[in-house]
Design an enzyme around this catalytic site. Structure first.
Site, PDB file in Angstrom:
ATOM      1  N   VAL A  96       0.831  -1.206   0.000  1.00 42.66           N
ATOM      2  CA  VAL A  96       0.000   0.000   0.000  1.00 42.66           C
ATOM      3  C   VAL A  96       0.862   1.251   0.000  1.00 42.66           C
ATOM      4  O   VAL A  96       0.582   2.219  -0.715  1.00 42.66           O
ATOM      5  CB  VAL A  96      -0.961  -0.010   1.205  1.00 42.66           C
ATOM      6  N   PHE A 107      -8.495   1.076  -1.559  1.00 43.67           N
ATOM      7  CA  PHE A 107      -9.318   0.100  -2.268  1.00 43.67           C
ATOM      8  C   PHE A 107      -8.537  -0.360  -3.498  1.00 43.67           C
ATOM      9  O   PHE A 107      -8.920  -0.077  -4.635  1.00 43.67           O
ATOM     10  CB  PHE A 107     -10.666   0.704  -2.654  1.00 43.67           C
ATOM     11  N   LYS A 139      -6.713  -3.348  -5.761  1.00 45.04           N
ATOM     12  CA  LYS A 139      -6.663  -4.763  -6.100  1.00 45.04           C
ATOM     13  C   LYS A 139      -5.233  -5.105  -6.504  1.00 45.04           C
ATOM     14  O   LYS A 139      -4.670  -4.451  -7.400  1.00 45.04           O
ATOM     15  CB  LYS A 139      -7.611  -5.088  -7.248  1.00 45.04           C
ATOM     16  N   LYS A 175     -14.158   0.207   4.761  1.00 42.10           N
ATOM     17  CA  LYS A 175     -13.165  -0.702   4.189  1.00 42.10           C
ATOM     18  C   LYS A 175     -13.486  -2.148   4.543  1.00 42.10           C
ATOM     19  O   LYS A 175     -13.485  -3.040   3.677  1.00 42.10           O
ATOM     20  CB  LYS A 175     -11.773  -0.325   4.697  1.00 42.10           C
ATOM     21  N   ILE A 210     -18.461 -13.392  -8.781  1.00 42.95           N
ATOM     22  CA  ILE A 210     -19.314 -14.575  -8.683  1.00 42.95           C
ATOM     23  C   ILE A 210     -18.700 -15.722  -9.485  1.00 42.95           C
ATOM     24  O   ILE A 210     -19.416 -16.572 -10.011  1.00 42.95           O
ATOM     25  CB  ILE A 210     -20.765 -14.302  -9.130  1.00 42.95           C
ATOM     26  N   CYS A 259      -5.924  -9.431   2.175  1.00 45.90           N
ATOM     27  CA  CYS A 259      -7.046  -8.587   2.596  1.00 45.90           C
ATOM     28  C   CYS A 259      -8.275  -9.377   3.042  1.00 45.90           C
ATOM     29  O   CYS A 259      -8.670  -9.294   4.199  1.00 45.90           O
ATOM     30  CB  CYS A 259      -7.432  -7.633   1.468  1.00 45.90           C
ATOM     31  N   LYS A 311      -3.647 -14.983  -6.671  1.00 43.15           N
ATOM     32  CA  LYS A 311      -4.383 -14.481  -7.827  1.00 43.15           C
ATOM     33  C   LYS A 311      -3.363 -14.104  -8.894  1.00 43.15           C
ATOM     34  O   LYS A 311      -2.158 -14.003  -8.608  1.00 43.15           O
ATOM     35  CB  LYS A 311      -5.257 -13.268  -7.461  1.00 43.15           C
ATOM     36  N   ARG A 346       0.134 -15.084   0.348  1.00 45.34           N
ATOM     37  CA  ARG A 346      -0.525 -15.097   1.661  1.00 45.34           C
ATOM     38  C   ARG A 346      -1.919 -15.712   1.536  1.00 45.34           C
ATOM     39  O   ARG A 346      -2.723 -15.281   0.723  1.00 45.34           O
ATOM     40  CB  ARG A 346      -0.607 -13.670   2.217  1.00 45.34           C
TER      41      ARG A 346
END
Length: 445
Positions: free
Chosen positions: A11, A155, A157, A210, A256, A266, A327, A334
């Site tokens: 961040v 916020f 990603k 958040k 979804i 997160c 991802k 993590r």
């Protein structure tokens, strides 16, 4: 404007470089001298697309600097961003020791008005604790210098953080001081030009926003995973169901996608922290508990499918894994689903051959050298001598593989798709048994 960012992690670096990119003079402070030396030598301690290039250009332009000198950092910026880690404590609550340490450091060295900006993800009430820490430190010095504490949650990603910061959906500013709100509005003006994205609210509501956002997204994922397990049991195709329900604008297509569970820094941490906050207030958050429980179970789903396919005889087998990061477009492992899968396979006596485009070094750092783990240089090399292939991370380069080559390389022609990114019909046509999430397995044609 002059901006200081405490914390040169994910961040902190993204915040610092994006603020520098629009013309601010940014000084990033970190207590880790190795990290600062790396940054000052042109390296970057994390993988994030576009980050290294932006840091390089802003360092060369003289708008971004890195240092371990906390006193210099406090004296540098009107805005003092706190972007340090808030790791989960033993009970799942957020550990605020690093946030409060920065607050005390600022209180120790400030000699004129400063705005402390909580960028870290922190529980409701943290701004009050930060303010108290600054006041206590000032009192010990025998001074009283004006300051404000603002909640400004991120916020971002992973894998798309630069774009998220430069083109935000919303900018949340939590403060009770109108003057401070206007100063933050001026700082964020370059990111706010074509429409007003900045929302001001009270501090506690900003802190809660958040956690609420991440809990909502995690809920959508776990709910879809729950549906996928039911769909598979009744013989429905969850991918067709996903398209059917996503067409409803009240539901939408985002978050979804069924799979083998969510991970990262997160969602797991924030859902647990919000659970602990609720329980600490005497409220039992049943839905949040269910979200976490479904995700915990989902991470073992691929292992259970593999074990069932091989009649629970996994000892001595070699399993190829494509994708280790939690991802795509990050090396972050993590809470990654790959870790749960590998550790269950090892416990069952299997060996793992794995490939990930960027997370190989992180995997090596976590697990070290062990005889039941081989990290290979490319995706197809992972299949050499393997009994089965498992896709865990939906990297784009895995989306259109050579099914015939996969079938010929594997001892047992079976492919487990943990993210439903492949066409089961094509896999079956090539002679593979295709097993995915929430869909009836496709057998070789």
């Amino acid at each position: 404007m002059d901006v200081t960012v405490f914390g040169s992690g994910y961040v902190g670096l993204v915040t610092g470089v994006c603020l520098a990119e629009v013309g601010n003079n940014v000084l990033c402070i970190d207590i880790d001298p190795k990290k600062i030396d790396l940054l000052n030598s042109g390296g970057v301690p994390i993988h994030e697309p576009g980050l290294e290039e932006l840091i390089k250009s802003n360092r060369e332009a003289g708008r971004m600097h890195f240092s371990t000198d906390a006193e210099a950092g406090v004296k540098h910026g009107l805005f003092q961003f706190i972007a340090v880690g808030t790791p989960p404590d033993e009970d799942g609550s957020a550990d605020l020791q690093y946030v409060l340490a920065v607050a005390r450091t600022i209180g120790q060295h400030m000699d004129s008005y400063r705005i402390l900006v909580d960028k870290s993800t922190v529980p409701v009430g943290t701004a009050d604790k930060v303010a108290a820490a600054v006041r206590e430190t000032q009192a010990a010095r025998g001074v009283s210098v004006e300051f404000d504490v603002v909640s400004n949650p991120e916020f971002l990603k992973e894998g798309a953080a630069i774009d998220d910061f430069m083109r935000p959906d919303r900018i949340i500013v939590g403060t009770d001081n109108p003057r401070t709100a206007e100063l933050l509005r001026a700082l964020y003006a370059p990111f706010n030009r074509n429409r007003d994205r900045l929302m001001t609210m009270d501090v506690r509501s900003a802190e809660f926003t958040k956690y609420a956002a991440n809990a909502m997204l995690a809920t959508k994922i776990s709910f879809m995973n729950e549906l996928s397990n039911i769909a598979e049991a009744v013989g429905a195709d969850i991918e067709r169901v996903r398209i059917g329900i996503g067409s409803d604008p009240r539901i939408g297509y985002q978050f979804i996608y069924p799979g083998c569970g969510y991970g990262g820094s997160c969602f797991p941490k924030d859902v647990r922290a919000l659970e602990q906050t609720a329980r600490g207030l005497g409220y039992e958050p049943q839905l949040l508990h269910a979200v976490e429980a479904v995700n915990f179970r989902q991470k073992a789903l691929l292992f259970n499918k593999i074990s069932h396919y091989f009649n629970r005889e996994l000892a001595g087998r070699v399993i190829a894994i494509w994708g280790l990061a939690f991802k795509p477009n990050t090396d972050d492992m993590r809470e990654a689903s790959s870790r749960v899968l590998m550790e269950l396979l090892w416990a069952a006596g299997a060996k793992v051959q794995a490939f990930d485009p960027v997370a190989m070094d992180e995997t090596q750092r976590i697990y070290g050298d062990r005889p039941d783990l081989q990290l290979v240089d490319d995706a197809m090399s992972a299949l050499d001598g393997a009994d089965a292939l498992v896709i865990v991370t939906e990297w784009s380069q895995f989306r259109s593989p050579n099914f015939a080559a996969i079938k010929n390389a594997l001892k047992a022609p079976v492919l487990f798709d943990g993210r439903n990114i492949l066409d089961g019909h094509l896999a079956a046509a090539a002679g593979l048994t295709y097993i995915s999430i929430g869909r009836v397995p496709r057998l070789p044609d």
